[in-house]
Design a protein around this motif. Structure first.
Motif, PDB file in Angstrom:
ATOM      1  N   TRP A   1      43.740  25.343  78.684  1.00 18.28           N
ATOM      2  CA  TRP A   1      42.644  24.689  79.540  1.00 18.28           C
ATOM      3  C   TRP A   1      41.615  24.383  78.838  1.00 18.28           C
ATOM      4  CZ3 TRP A   1      42.166  29.450  83.462  1.00 18.28           C
ATOM      5  CH2 TRP A   1      43.320  29.521  84.502  1.00 18.28           C
ATOM      6  N   HIS A   2      41.219  23.297  78.938  1.00 23.74           N
ATOM      7  CA  HIS A   2      39.775  22.484  78.373  1.00 23.74           C
ATOM      8  C   HIS A   2      38.818  22.365  79.435  1.00 23.74           C
ATOM      9  CE1 HIS A   2      38.090  18.969  76.110  1.00 23.74           C
ATOM     10  NE2 HIS A   2      37.489  19.884  75.874  1.00 23.74           N
TER      11      HIS A   2
ATOM     12  N   GLY B   1      30.891  16.148  68.795  1.00 23.63           N
ATOM     13  CA  GLY B   1      32.375  16.230  68.487  1.00 23.63           C
ATOM     14  C   GLY B   1      33.221  17.316  69.131  1.00 23.63           C
ATOM     15  N   LYS B   2      32.780  17.860  70.151  1.00 23.63           N
ATOM     16  CA  LYS B   2      33.350  19.021  70.762  1.00 23.63           C
ATOM     17  C   LYS B   2      34.810  18.411  71.316  1.00 23.63           C
ATOM     18  CE  LYS B   2      29.695  19.852  73.529  1.00 23.63           C
ATOM     19  NZ  LYS B   2      28.924  19.081  72.813  1.00 23.63           N
ATOM     20  N   SER B   3      34.676  17.448  72.018  1.00 20.32           N
ATOM     21  CA  SER B   3      35.712  16.972  72.828  1.00 20.32           C
ATOM     22  C   SER B   3      36.938  16.447  72.017  1.00 20.32           C
ATOM     23  CB  SER B   3      35.147  15.765  74.124  1.00 20.32           C
ATOM     24  OG  SER B   3      34.720  16.457  74.777  1.00 20.32           O
ATOM     25  N   THR B   4      36.176  15.839  70.813  1.00 14.19           N
ATOM     26  CA  THR B   4      36.918  14.990  69.846  1.00 14.19           C
ATOM     27  C   THR B   4      37.922  16.249  68.891  1.00 14.19           C
ATOM     28  OG1 THR B   4      35.372  13.405  69.454  1.00 14.19           O
ATOM     29  CG2 THR B   4      37.027  13.749  67.883  1.00 14.19           C
ATOM     30  N   LEU B   5      37.463  17.538  68.871  1.00 19.15           N
ATOM     31  CA  LEU B   5      38.254  18.371  68.018  1.00 19.15           C
ATOM     32  C   LEU B   5      39.104  19.019  68.881  1.00 19.15           C
ATOM     33  CD1 LEU B   5      38.768  20.207  65.563  1.00 19.15           C
ATOM     34  CD2 LEU B   5      36.853  21.603  66.461  1.00 19.15           C
ATOM     35  N   ALA B   6      38.757  19.268  70.491  1.00 16.75           N
ATOM     36  CA  ALA B   6      39.506  19.700  71.429  1.00 16.75           C
ATOM     37  C   ALA B   6      40.743  18.804  71.274  1.00 16.75           C
ATOM     38  CB  ALA B   6      38.894  20.213  72.722  1.00 16.75           C
ATOM     39  N   ARG B   7      40.411  17.607  71.472  1.00 15.33           N
ATOM     40  CA  ARG B   7      41.587  16.412  71.602  1.00 15.33           C
ATOM     41  C   ARG B   7      42.416  16.605  70.420  1.00 15.33           C
ATOM     42  NH1 ARG B   7      38.805  12.541  72.319  1.00 15.33           N
ATOM     43  NH2 ARG B   7      38.318  12.885  74.548  1.00 15.33           N
ATOM     44  N   ALA B   8      41.931  16.731  69.207  1.00 17.28           N
ATOM     45  CA  ALA B   8      42.952  16.787  68.093  1.00 17.28           C
ATOM     46  C   ALA B   8      43.743  18.113  68.231  1.00 17.28           C
ATOM     47  CB  ALA B   8      41.976  16.856  66.811  1.00 17.28           C
TER      48      ALA B   8
END
Length: 163
Positions: free
Chosen positions: A77-78, A40-47
């Motif tokens: 920056w992601h 869920g790393k990208s999902t949290l970053a997106r949120a």
């Protein structure tokens, strides 16, 4: 080290954590997002980015390695460093060309000393149908962030699954 553990039961809980992190973040911060593939790393970053006002597509940097997004007080920056072989490859990403006010770094262990010092570590793990998350302060900035986060009343309150 100060830390906080939560359980994210669904995508709404993940979005709520992203909003809470965005609402309480310091002016400048480096966040290390850690966990296995699919944690869920990208999902949290997106949120978090969405809560900071990023419009349009928020792409996972899996293949581009870095995605840059304008935010109200600078640039976020992601980074996804899963595909780099060693920290020396960071030199080719142009990370020294600008100054990000927010760094969201997936697989930070692959970046080593080529990354700025971490302020907040977010460790995610699949747990049943949800995600276990542990937020760990790394230094004074991270400790102040966690304190604001706890006082904000915005943290998701998901029931912890029973085993």
């Amino acid at each position: 080290m100060e830390s906080l553990s939560l359980f994210l039961s669904d995508s709404e809980a993940t979005d709520a954590l992203g909003r809470a992190l965005a609402a309480t973040r310091p002016a400048s911060a480096v966040v290390h997002l850690q966990g296995d593939l699919g944690a869920g790393k990208s999902t949290l970053a997106r949120a978090l980015l969405r809560a900071l006002g990023v419009q349009g597509a928020i792409r996972s940097p899996t293949y581009t390695l870095v995605e840059r997004y304008p935010i109200a007080d600078g640039e976020a920056w992601h980074l996804d460093l899963y595909r780099i072989g060693d920290a020396g490859e960071l030199d080719f990403l142009g990370l020294d060309e600008g100054s990000a006010t927010l760094w969201l770094v997936e697989w930070p262990e692959r970046g080593g000393a080529g990354l700025p010092a971490c302020d907040l570590r977010v460790r995610l793990a699949v747990e049943g149908d949800g995600r276990a998350v542990r937020l760990e302060a790394a230094g004074e900035t991270g400790q102040a962030w966690l304190a604001r986060l706890e006082k904000s009343g915005q943290l998701p309150r998901s029931p912890v699954p029973t085993v």
